[in-house]
Design a protein around this motif. Structure first.
Motif, PDB file in Angstrom:
ATOM      1  N   LEU A  35     -10.341   7.733  -1.704  1.00 46.14           N
ATOM      2  CA  LEU A  35      -8.939   7.170  -3.370  1.00 46.14           C
ATOM      3  C   LEU A  35      -9.489   8.000  -4.134  1.00 46.14           C
ATOM      4  O   LEU A  35      -8.338   8.339  -4.815  1.00 46.14           O
ATOM      5  CB  LEU A  35      -9.196   5.773  -3.455  1.00 46.14           C
ATOM      6  CG  LEU A  35      -8.704   4.552  -1.718  1.00 46.14           C
ATOM      7  CD1 LEU A  35      -8.853   2.751  -1.722  1.00 46.14           C
ATOM      8  CD2 LEU A  35      -7.292   4.634  -1.625  1.00 46.14           C
ATOM      9  N   THR A  41      -6.814  10.629  -5.060  1.00 53.83           N
ATOM     10  CA  THR A  41      -5.699  10.284  -4.391  1.00 53.83           C
ATOM     11  C   THR A  41      -5.500  10.392  -5.888  1.00 53.83           C
ATOM     12  O   THR A  41      -3.890  10.618  -6.730  1.00 53.83           O
ATOM     13  CB  THR A  41      -5.275   9.217  -3.226  1.00 53.83           C
ATOM     14  OG1 THR A  41      -5.670   8.320  -4.809  1.00 53.83           O
ATOM     15  CG2 THR A  41      -5.426   9.165  -2.427  1.00 53.83           C
ATOM     16  N   ALA A  42      -6.282   9.020  -6.474  1.00 57.40           N
ATOM     17  CA  ALA A  42      -6.468   9.769  -7.654  1.00 57.40           C
ATOM     18  C   ALA A  42      -6.173  11.127  -8.587  1.00 57.40           C
ATOM     19  O   ALA A  42      -5.249  10.789  -9.672  1.00 57.40           O
ATOM     20  CB  ALA A  42      -6.952   8.548  -8.785  1.00 57.40           C
ATOM     21  N   HIS A  79      -4.586  13.792  -7.549  1.00 57.75           N
ATOM     22  CA  HIS A  79      -3.029  13.675  -7.785  1.00 57.75           C
ATOM     23  C   HIS A  79      -2.044  13.198  -8.617  1.00 57.75           C
ATOM     24  O   HIS A  79      -1.029  13.947  -8.812  1.00 57.75           O
ATOM     25  CB  HIS A  79      -3.292  14.203  -6.828  1.00 57.75           C
ATOM     26  CG  HIS A  79      -4.126  14.910  -5.671  1.00 57.75           C
ATOM     27  ND1 HIS A  79      -4.122  15.970  -6.094  1.00 57.75           N
ATOM     28  CD2 HIS A  79      -4.659  14.995  -4.487  1.00 57.75           C
ATOM     29  CE1 HIS A  79      -5.364  17.328  -5.575  1.00 57.75           C
ATOM     30  NE2 HIS A  79      -5.436  16.194  -4.411  1.00 57.75           N
ATOM     31  N   LEU A  80      -2.378  12.014  -8.122  1.00 57.01           N
ATOM     32  CA  LEU A  80      -1.496  11.142  -9.004  1.00 57.01           C
ATOM     33  C   LEU A  80      -1.515  10.658 -10.160  1.00 57.01           C
ATOM     34  O   LEU A  80      -1.182   9.836 -11.296  1.00 57.01           O
ATOM     35  CB  LEU A  80      -1.363  10.134  -8.300  1.00 57.01           C
ATOM     36  CG  LEU A  80      -0.598   9.789  -6.652  1.00 57.01           C
ATOM     37  CD1 LEU A  80      -0.994   8.575  -5.740  1.00 57.01           C
ATOM     38  CD2 LEU A  80       0.576  10.939  -6.850  1.00 57.01           C
ATOM     39  N   TRP A 112      -3.730   7.483 -13.524  1.00 55.98           N
ATOM     40  CA  TRP A 112      -3.817   6.573 -13.710  1.00 55.98           C
ATOM     41  C   TRP A 112      -2.504   5.563 -13.090  1.00 55.98           C
ATOM     42  O   TRP A 112      -2.781   4.729 -12.614  1.00 55.98           O
ATOM     43  CB  TRP A 112      -4.301   5.867 -14.879  1.00 55.98           C
ATOM     44  CG  TRP A 112      -5.688   7.141 -15.105  1.00 55.98           C
ATOM     45  CD1 TRP A 112      -6.061   7.285 -16.129  1.00 55.98           C
ATOM     46  CD2 TRP A 112      -6.801   5.290 -14.280  1.00 55.98           C
ATOM     47  NE1 TRP A 112      -7.410   7.965 -16.223  1.00 55.98           N
ATOM     48  CE2 TRP A 112      -8.223   6.834 -15.029  1.00 55.98           C
ATOM     49  CE3 TRP A 112      -7.198   4.900 -13.473  1.00 55.98           C
ATOM     50  CZ2 TRP A 112      -9.232   6.478 -14.654  1.00 55.98           C
ATOM     51  CZ3 TRP A 112      -8.419   4.952 -13.141  1.00 55.98           C
ATOM     52  CH2 TRP A 112      -9.745   5.424 -14.205  1.00 55.98           C
ATOM     53  N   SER A 142      -0.796   6.059  -9.261  1.00 54.37           N
ATOM     54  CA  SER A 142      -2.171   5.715  -8.815  1.00 54.37           C
ATOM     55  C   SER A 142      -2.654   4.281  -8.323  1.00 54.37           C
ATOM     56  O   SER A 142      -2.147   3.976  -7.255  1.00 54.37           O
ATOM     57  CB  SER A 142      -3.590   6.319  -9.244  1.00 54.37           C
ATOM     58  OG  SER A 142      -4.018   6.314  -9.599  1.00 54.37           O
ATOM     59  N   LEU A 160      -1.337   1.660  -4.650  1.00 54.89           N
ATOM     60  CA  LEU A 160      -2.255   1.315  -4.674  1.00 54.89           C
ATOM     61  C   LEU A 160      -1.557  -0.560  -4.160  1.00 54.89           C
ATOM     62  O   LEU A 160      -2.090  -1.288  -3.661  1.00 54.89           O
ATOM     63  CB  LEU A 160      -3.596   1.500  -5.490  1.00 54.89           C
ATOM     64  CG  LEU A 160      -4.376   0.051  -5.029  1.00 54.89           C
ATOM     65  CD1 LEU A 160      -4.594   0.596  -3.519  1.00 54.89           C
ATOM     66  CD2 LEU A 160      -5.776  -0.186  -6.556  1.00 54.89           C
ATOM     67  N   ALA A 183      -1.517  12.572  -1.336  1.00 55.32           N
ATOM     68  CA  ALA A 183      -1.896  11.290  -1.923  1.00 55.32           C
ATOM     69  C   ALA A 183      -1.408   9.822  -1.185  1.00 55.32           C
ATOM     70  O   ALA A 183      -2.256   8.642  -1.326  1.00 55.32           O
ATOM     71  CB  ALA A 183      -2.164  11.710  -2.827  1.00 55.32           C
ATOM     72  N   ILE A 190      -3.293   6.778   0.219  1.00 59.94           N
ATOM     73  CA  ILE A 190      -3.618   4.736   0.334  1.00 59.94           C
ATOM     74  C   ILE A 190      -2.642   4.045   1.010  1.00 59.94           C
ATOM     75  O   ILE A 190      -3.142   3.449   1.346  1.00 59.94           O
ATOM     76  CB  ILE A 190      -2.476   4.944  -1.441  1.00 59.94           C
ATOM     77  CG1 ILE A 190      -3.438   5.213  -2.749  1.00 59.94           C
ATOM     78  CG2 ILE A 190      -2.305   3.597  -1.242  1.00 59.94           C
ATOM     79  CD1 ILE A 190      -2.670   5.169  -3.861  1.00 59.94           C
ATOM     80  N   MET A 205     -11.355   3.308  -6.391  1.00 60.84           N
ATOM     81  CA  MET A 205     -10.450   3.945  -7.174  1.00 60.84           C
ATOM     82  C   MET A 205     -10.846   4.402  -8.576  1.00 60.84           C
ATOM     83  O   MET A 205     -10.868   5.853  -8.800  1.00 60.84           O
ATOM     84  CB  MET A 205      -8.900   4.224  -7.069  1.00 60.84           C
ATOM     85  CG  MET A 205      -7.779   5.083  -7.056  1.00 60.84           C
ATOM     86  SD  MET A 205      -6.319   3.904  -7.070  1.00 60.84           S
ATOM     87  CE  MET A 205      -5.712   4.757  -5.624  1.00 60.84           C
ATOM     88  N   TYR A 256     -12.801   7.412 -10.044  1.00 63.19           N
ATOM     89  CA  TYR A 256     -11.446   9.081 -10.784  1.00 63.19           C
ATOM     90  C   TYR A 256     -11.946   8.929 -12.090  1.00 63.19           C
ATOM     91  O   TYR A 256     -11.711   9.805 -12.369  1.00 63.19           O
ATOM     92  CB  TYR A 256     -10.304   7.995 -10.663  1.00 63.19           C
ATOM     93  CG  TYR A 256      -9.262   9.090 -11.409  1.00 63.19           C
ATOM     94  CD1 TYR A 256      -9.217  10.895 -11.238  1.00 63.19           C
ATOM     95  CD2 TYR A 256      -8.468   8.868 -12.095  1.00 63.19           C
ATOM     96  CE1 TYR A 256      -8.289  12.037 -12.121  1.00 63.19           C
ATOM     97  CE2 TYR A 256      -6.807   9.462 -13.037  1.00 63.19           C
ATOM     98  CZ  TYR A 256      -8.013  10.464 -12.722  1.00 63.19           C
ATOM     99  OH  TYR A 256      -6.391  11.655 -13.621  1.00 63.19           O
TER     100      TYR A 256
END
Length: 585
Positions: A199, A202-203, A205-206, A208, A211, A215, A367, A371, A413, A417
C-alpha cells in the motif's frame, strides 16, 4: 479461497428405513439420497436455472417440484421403491474431517452431506492467510464421520433465527455455529495478508488524494461484493438449494457449466497465489541471510524453501496441518508493525498531493490494482455464512470488517507514504535499517507465508492428484504406491512454483497480475453476472442492489480487467526481460 480431507468408503443403504422429509431439502436436478441419523432421505429437484435455459427452465423445474410435493404425501410402495433405487446410486462418506476444495463435489451431483469441518475452517480463517489464499478456493468439508448424523439431528428444522442455516435447516451442531462478530474477525483474518505490504508503494504513484480516494472506493466495492454474495446465498435458500462454497453460486445462476467455469478460475487463482507465497518466503529468507552478513542467491533461497516444504506437504489431509493456523495473524501483524516502525526512523521522502509528472500509465493502473487486490477474498463468504447462527446477520459482518480493513489499510498507507514518500516500495523491499528488527520481521513473515503455503498446497495437491490419476486420494487404496504418487504430485507442485517464483521479478508484479485478472473476476464480475442471471429468472427474494448497479459493475469491472491485465502483463514482461538470466546466482 478452502477443510480437512477424509477417508471415504462405500456403504450400502438398502437396509435403512426410508424417511420422508419436508420439501425444503432439495438437490439441483436429480433425486439424491443422503445419510441422516441412520436413515436415508430423498431430496427433491432444486429450483435453479439449469443449463442456462432461462424462465422456461425455471417453470419446468417448478412443475416437477410441485408434482413431487403432491406425490410425497402418499406412502405407496412405488415411492419406497424409487427411494431404494435412488439409494443404490449414492454413497456415504466417513472418516475424519471433511473434503478438499472442488474435487470432492462432483460436477453432475450436488453434495449435501453434512460436515464437521468448521474447526478446520475456523483454524484456517484465524491463520490470517491473506491475499485471498483461503478465499481462492474456500475451506469446506464434504462430510464427516458420525458427526454428520448428529449435525443434522441436533439442528433439526430450526429456522435461521434459531441457529438454522439459510434454508431453514441446521447444517452444523449448535455448538459449532458462531455469531456475526466472530465471522467479522474471520473475514479480517482471511483477507488481510501480503497485499497490505504494497500500500505505501501505491501512494507513491497516486499521491495523497487519489490513493485515499481509491482506497475508499475499493472498500465500497468490497461491501458491494460481500452483500451481493450474501443475497445470492439467500436466493439459493429460497429456491431450496443449500450453498456451501462459492462455485455453487455458478451452479445457481448458470447450471453445471457455470460451476465448472468458476472452479477453473479459482484453481488458476490458487496456483498464482501459491507462487506468490513461494516468492515471498524465498525473498524473506534471502534478506535474513544477507542481514546476518552472508550471501544467498534467488535460486538457492527458492530451492531451500521448496525443500523445506517437501516433507511437510506429505501430510495428505488438511486436518493434519491445521496446527499451522495459529501462526497466522501474529506472524503478519507483528512484521507489519516492525516495518512501519523502521520506516519512521528513515529520512522522510517527498510526498505529492496528486500523481507526479514522472508516473507513467502502467504504474498508475498497477497501483489501483494493488489496492483492489488488498480487499479480495470474498469467495470464502458462502461457507462462512453456513457457520453462522443467524446467516441473515452476515451483511453486518461484511460492513464492520470492511470498515476495519479500510482503517488498517489507511494507517499503513498514510504512515508508510508519509515517511517513504516518492521512494515508497513494498515494505519487504524497503526496510534495511536495523539488522535485528529486520531479521525478526522477515523471520516471522517466513513463518506466516509457509503456514499459508502448506494449507493451500494441500488443497491444490489433491486437485492435481485427481487430474493425473483420474480419482481422488480417498478412492485410492492405502499403501506404498499411493504414497509414492502423492510424493510425485507434491514434488511436481513445488518444482513448478519454484520455477515461476524465480522468473517473477517482484511480489508486486505477481500481485498485480493476480489482482487485475482472476481476482477481479472472482470478486466483482462473477457476483454481478450471477445476480443479473438470477434477476432474469424471477428471483424469490428482493435483491440487495438494483439491476442497474449490477450492470454498471459488470461493465466497469470488465473494462478494468482488460486494462489492468494488459498493463500488469506488459510490466511483468518488461521486468523479466531486464533480468537476463534469473536462474544464475
Amino acid at each position: 479461497p478452502g477443510a480437512a480431507m477424509a477417508t471415504h468408503h462405500r456403504e450400502p443403504l438398502h437396509h435403512l428405513t426410508p424417511k420422508p422429509q419436508p420439501p425444503h431439502h432439495l438437490t439441483p436436478t436429480t433425486t439424491t439420497t443422503i445419510m441422516r441419523s441412520g436413515s436415508k432421505v430423498e431430496r427433491e429437484p432444486l429450483l435453479i436455472a439449469e443449463g442456462g435455459d432461462g424462465d422456461d427452465d425455471v417453470e419446468r423445474v417448478m412443475s416437477r417440484q410441485q408434482q413431487h410435493q403432491a406425490g410425497s404425501t402418499g406412502t405407496g410402495t412405488s415411492s419406497s421403491a424409487n427411494r431404494s433405487r435412488s439409494s443404490s446410486r449414492n454413497r456415504t462418506r466417513s472418516g475424519g474431517g471433511g473434503g478438499v476444495g472442488f474435487g470432492e463435489t462432483d460436477v453432475d451431483e450436488f453434495n449435501f452431506q453434512r460436515s464437521s469441518s468448521s474447526g478446520a475452517t475456523a483454524a484456517a480463517a484465524s491463520s490470517g492467510l491473506g491475499i485471498a489464499e483461503v478465499g481462492a478456493v474456500g475451506l469446506y468439508g464434504s462430510n464427516s464421520n458420525s458427526n454428520s448424523g448428529s449435525s443434522s439431528s441436533s439442528g433439526g428444522n430450526n429456522s435461521a433465527d434459531d441457529g438454522g442455516d439459510v434454508d431453514g435447516e441446521s447444517r452444523l451442531p449448535s455448538d459449532m455455529l458462531v455469531g456475526w462478530k466472530s465471522i467479522t474477525w474471520m473475514i479480517v483474518a482471511i483477507i488481510i495478508g501480503l497485499g497490505v505490504l504494497g500500500l505505501p508503494a501505491t501512494a507513491a504513484h497516486l499521491g495523497w488524494v487519489l490513493s485515499i480516494g481509491f482506497l475508499l472506493l475499493a472498500g465500497l466495492c468490497a461491501q458491494y461484493s460481500g452483500a451481493t454474495i450474501a443475497g445470492l446465498v439467500e436466493e439459493a435458500a429460497a429456491r431450496k438449494m443449500h450453498v456451501r462454497i462459492y462455485s455453487d453460486l455458478g451452479l445457481l445462476a448458470f447450471g453445471h457449466r457455470g460451476r465448472q467455469v468458476v472452479e477453473a478460475t479459482q484453481y488458476l487463482f490458487l496456483g498464482g497465489v501459491i507462487v506468490a507465497l513461494q516468492f515471498t518466503a524465498a525473498k524473506s529468507l534471502k534478506q535474513v541471510v544477507e542481514t546476518a552478513g552472508h550471501s544467498l542467491c534467488v535460486v538457492s533461497s527458492n530451492a531451500f524453501i521448496a525443500g523445506a516444504m517437501l516433507p511437510m506437504t506429505q501430510l495428505q489431509h488438511l486436518k493434519e496441518v491445521t496446527w499451522v493456523a495459529v501462526l497466522g495473524v501474529a506472524m503478519i501483524v507483528v512484521p507489519l508493525v516492525i516495518y512501519l516502525h523502521e520506516t519512521a526512523t528513515m529520512p522522510q521522502g517527498r510526498t505529492e498531493v496528486f500523481p507526479a509528472s514522472d508516473v507513467d500509465f502502467n504504474h498508475f493502473v498497477n497501483a489501483i490494482t494493488t489496492i483492489m487486490f488488498a480487499f479480495q477474498g470474498q469467495t470464502i463468504f458462502p461457507e462462512l455464512m453456513s457457520h453462522m447462527r443467524r446467516p441473515r446477520d452476515f451483511p453486518k459482518a461484511v460492513k464492520v470488517s470492511v470498515i476495519f480493513m479500510t482503517t488498517v489499510y489507511g494507517v499503513v498507507m498514510i504512515v508508510g507514504y508519509h515517511y517513504m514518500g516518492h521512494q515508497g516500495l513494498y515494505l519487504i523491499d524497503y526496510v534495511d535499517a536495523k539488522a535485528s528488527l529486520t531479521t525478526a520481521a522477515n523471520s516471522m513473515l517466513i513463518l506466516h507465508v509457509m503456514a499459508s503455503y502448506l494449507l493451500n498446497c494441500n488443497v491444490m495437491n489433491h486437485v492435481i492428484y485427481k487430474w493425473l490419476y483420474g480419482h481422488t486420494l480417498h478412492d485410492a487404496p492405502r499403501g506404498r504406491s499411493t504414497r509414492l504418487r502423492w510424493f510425485l504430485v507434491t514434488l511436481l507442485m513445488l518444482g513448478a512454483c519454484m520455477v515461476f517464483a524465480i522468473i517473477a521479478p517482484s511480489l508486486g508484479d505477481l500481485v498485480n497480475i493476480l489482482g487485475s485478472s482472476l481476482g477481479c473476476i472472482l470478486t466483482f464480475t462473477f457476483p454481478a453476472a450471477f445476480s443479473l442471471r438470477v434477476i432474469a429468472t424471477a428471483p424469490l427474494t428482493p435483491p440487495p442492489f438494483p439491476q442497474a448497479l449490477h450492470n454498471a459493475v459488470l461493465v466497469l469491472s470488465t473494462l478494468f480487467i482488460f486494462l489492468s491485465t494488459y498493463t500488469s502483463v506488459h510490466t511483468f514482461i518488461r521486468h523479466v526481460q531486464e533480468n537476463d538470466n534469473p536462474f544464475t546466482c
